[in-house]
Design a protein around this motif. Structure first.
Motif, mmCIF file in Angstrom:
data_model
loop_
_atom_site.group_PDB
_atom_site.id
_atom_site.type_symbol
_atom_site.label_atom_id
_atom_site.label_comp_id
_atom_site.label_asym_id
_atom_site.label_seq_id
_atom_site.Cartn_x
_atom_site.Cartn_y
_atom_site.Cartn_z
ATOM 1 N N ALA A 162 0.823 -1.212 0.000
ATOM 2 C CA ALA A 162 0.000 0.000 0.000
ATOM 3 C C ALA A 162 0.856 1.261 0.000
ATOM 4 N N ARG A 163 2.019 1.215 0.644
ATOM 5 C CA ARG A 163 2.875 2.395 0.716
ATOM 6 C C ARG A 163 3.595 2.672 -0.597
ATOM 7 N N ARG A 164 3.565 1.726 -1.504
ATOM 8 C CA ARG A 164 4.181 1.916 -2.813
ATOM 9 C C ARG A 164 3.239 2.580 -3.811
ATOM 10 N N VAL A 165 1.976 2.785 -3.413
ATOM 11 C CA VAL A 165 0.973 3.368 -4.309
ATOM 12 C C VAL A 165 0.909 4.875 -4.062
ATOM 13 N N ARG A 166 1.292 5.630 -5.054
ATOM 14 C CA ARG A 166 1.408 7.077 -4.924
ATOM 15 C C ARG A 166 0.093 7.735 -4.506
ATOM 16 N N GLU A 167 -1.001 7.268 -5.065
ATOM 17 C CA GLU A 167 -2.297 7.914 -4.821
ATOM 18 C C GLU A 167 -2.845 7.655 -3.420
ATOM 19 N N ASN A 168 -2.205 6.774 -2.647
ATOM 20 C CA ASN A 168 -2.659 6.535 -1.277
ATOM 21 C C ASN A 168 -2.265 7.659 -0.326
ATOM 22 N N TYR A 169 -1.378 8.531 -0.779
ATOM 23 C CA TYR A 169 -0.955 9.682 0.010
ATOM 24 C C TYR A 169 -1.699 10.913 -0.510
ATOM 25 N N PRO A 170 -2.635 11.488 0.240
ATOM 26 C CA PRO A 170 -3.484 12.545 -0.301
ATOM 27 C C PRO A 170 -2.761 13.854 -0.627
ATOM 28 N N PHE A 171 -1.707 14.203 0.137
ATOM 29 C CA PHE A 171 -1.075 15.514 -0.051
ATOM 30 C C PHE A 171 0.147 15.370 -0.961
ATOM 31 N N ARG A 172 0.233 16.258 -1.941
ATOM 32 C CA ARG A 172 1.311 16.205 -2.929
ATOM 33 C C ARG A 172 2.126 17.490 -2.903
ATOM 34 N N TRP A 173 3.452 17.324 -2.970
ATOM 35 C CA TRP A 173 4.370 18.465 -3.079
ATOM 36 C C TRP A 173 5.488 18.084 -4.034
ATOM 37 N N ASP A 174 5.626 18.830 -5.126
ATOM 38 C CA ASP A 174 6.650 18.538 -6.122
ATOM 39 C C ASP A 174 7.966 19.204 -5.743
ATOM 40 N N VAL A 175 9.074 18.451 -5.904
ATOM 41 C CA VAL A 175 10.402 18.929 -5.514
ATOM 42 C C VAL A 175 11.326 18.874 -6.727
ATOM 43 N N ARG A 176 11.992 19.976 -6.996
ATOM 44 C CA ARG A 176 13.019 20.016 -8.032
ATOM 45 C C ARG A 176 14.386 19.991 -7.356
ATOM 46 N N THR A 177 15.228 19.056 -7.743
ATOM 47 C CA THR A 177 16.549 18.973 -7.127
ATOM 48 C C THR A 177 17.394 20.180 -7.518
ATOM 49 N N ARG A 178 18.273 20.559 -6.594
ATOM 50 C CA ARG A 178 19.191 21.678 -6.823
ATOM 51 C C ARG A 178 20.622 21.149 -6.894
ATOM 52 N N PHE A 179 21.480 21.877 -7.597
ATOM 53 C CA PHE A 179 22.869 21.457 -7.701
ATOM 54 C C PHE A 179 23.514 21.368 -6.323
ATOM 55 N N SER A 180 23.129 22.275 -5.425
ATOM 56 C CA SER A 180 23.708 22.277 -4.076
ATOM 57 C C SER A 180 23.258 21.092 -3.241
ATOM 58 N N GLN A 234 18.593 11.813 -8.237
ATOM 59 C CA GLN A 234 19.543 12.425 -9.142
ATOM 60 C C GLN A 234 19.285 13.912 -9.364
ATOM 61 N N TYR A 235 20.338 14.587 -9.808
ATOM 62 C CA TYR A 235 20.251 15.958 -10.313
ATOM 63 C C TYR A 235 20.638 15.941 -11.777
ATOM 64 N N PRO A 236 19.883 16.609 -12.651
ATOM 65 C CA PRO A 236 18.631 17.324 -12.387
ATOM 66 C C PRO A 236 17.461 16.345 -12.303
ATOM 67 N N GLY A 237 16.376 16.791 -11.716
ATOM 68 C CA GLY A 237 15.202 15.946 -11.629
ATOM 69 C C GLY A 237 14.075 16.624 -10.884
ATOM 70 N N ILE A 238 12.861 16.169 -11.137
ATOM 71 C CA ILE A 238 11.667 16.636 -10.427
ATOM 72 C C ILE A 238 10.972 15.402 -9.864
ATOM 73 N N TYR A 239 10.698 15.426 -8.570
ATOM 74 C CA TYR A 239 10.131 14.283 -7.870
ATOM 75 C C TYR A 239 8.855 14.696 -7.142
ATOM 76 N N GLN A 240 8.017 13.706 -6.879
ATOM 77 C CA GLN A 240 6.791 13.940 -6.108
ATOM 78 C C GLN A 240 6.990 13.457 -4.684
ATOM 79 N N LEU A 241 6.782 14.357 -3.727
ATOM 80 C CA LEU A 241 6.748 13.962 -2.326
ATOM 81 C C LEU A 241 5.289 13.897 -1.906
ATOM 82 N N ARG A 242 4.895 12.764 -1.382
ATOM 83 C CA ARG A 242 3.518 12.554 -0.949
ATOM 84 C C ARG A 242 3.471 12.393 0.564
ATOM 85 N N VAL A 243 2.445 12.955 1.198
ATOM 86 C CA VAL A 243 2.301 12.933 2.655
ATOM 87 C C VAL A 243 0.906 12.438 3.007
ATOM 88 N N ALA A 244 0.825 11.592 4.035
ATOM 89 C CA ALA A 244 -0.460 11.127 4.549
ATOM 90 C C ALA A 244 -0.410 11.066 6.060
#
Length: 298
Positions: A162-180, A234-244
């Motif tokens: 269940a924890r591998r299913v992205r949609e089970n986490y209602p809150f979404r925040w997109d993160v873009r990696t930084r070089f730093s 990895q950098y560069p990249g955009i990832y989804q952080l999900r919170v429940a």
């Protein structure tokens, strides 16, 4: 029905328990909005202590040889804040090896202010070769065994389907990696990743509070954070952080967070903290009801 969630799962250690004590000076940059040492800063403290211990325990020649042949990657870390840490304090970090496995080894830590324990942690590192776990060499085992501590091996958050299913986490925040964010291994550093989960929780609190200037209330920051690093980021990249929200107790709330690359779970965290805190007028702001719609769906 609600129940109080316990935030302390292990006995509080004493300084004499640890074979190594590292002096650590707090910096102004370690402070967060509450004027206390931030949770992500503590993750950095433990990394600094771990690197220093390995340099001394393994020896420069062994460490150089290991780094040229294999990598040492952090697989998991758990941090518990037991009391506020200020920039004016003088601290010692106790470090000891709690477990030695086939390809991995674990540390137990405690931060001391005088004789008082103000934070504890545990972590697991894995030896890798060509991106895969590699057996620990005998001389590494010998070095690690010399700083063993009588402590339980770390426990990791559950990784059910269940924890591998992205949609089970209602809150979404997109993160873009930084070089730093990247380190000498050319991937996003474990401390930066830990801060992503803290930022994701702050984004949830800010959303629930209606986006107040200056961000969420200080008292909502988690007192416990446990992170599993499942794949390199990895950098560069955009990832989804999900919170429940996993569980709401009488005073505290437990969260589960998933970091996703597309639909693949590449990081997992659990956190725990209060769901109420003093507002600007001194009256408590209670978020239990507002957090209920963000419960984990499975």
């Amino acid at each position: 029905m609600t129940a109080t969630i316990s935030t302390q799962t292990t006995a509080v250690p004493e300084a004499g328990t640890f074979p190594i004590l590292v002096e650590h000076e707090a910096r102004y940059a370690d402070l967060d909005a509450s004027r206390r040492i931030g949770r992500d800063a503590l993750v950095r403290w433990f990394e600094d202590a771990r690197v220093a211990v390995e340099h001394d325990a393994f020896g420069a020649d062994l460490q150089t040889r290991m780094q040229s042949q294999v990598g040492i990657l952090l697989a998991a870390i758990k941090v518990d804040v037991l009391a506020p840490l200020t920039v004016a304090g003088r601290y010692r970090i106790g470090v000891g090896v709690s477990h030695i496995g086939t390809t991995s080894f674990s540390y137990s830590y405690a931060v001391f202010s005088g004789d008082d324990v103000v934070a504890t942690a545990e972590s697991t590192s894995v030896l890798t070769e060509d991106g895969r776990p590699a057996p620990l060499p005998d001389d590494v085992r010998t070095a690690l065994d010399g700083i063993r501590i009588d402590a339980p091996a770390p426990t990791r958050p559950e990784r059910g389907d269940a924890r591998r299913v992205r949609e089970n986490y209602p809150f979404r925040w997109d993160v873009r990696t930084r070089f730093s964010d990247i380190d000498t291994n050319r991937h996003v550093n474990n401390v930066a990743l830990a801060s992503w989960y803290l930022d994701g929780l702050a984004e949830l609190h800010t959303d629930v509070l209606g986006y107040p200037a200056g961000g969420p209330l200080d008292g909502l920051s988690p007192s416990s954070l446990s992170v599993q690093y499942l794949a390199q980021v990895q950098y560069p990249g955009i990832y989804q952080l999900r919170v429940a929200v996993e569980e709401i107790g009488e005073d505290t709330v437990r969260y589960v967070c998933g970091l996703f690359d597309g639909r693949e779970l590449i990081g997992l965290a659990e956190a725990e903290g209060f769901h109420h805190a003093p507002g600007e007028d001194g009256d408590p702001v209670r978020l239990a009801e507002a957090l209920a719609p963000f419960r984990f769906k499975a």
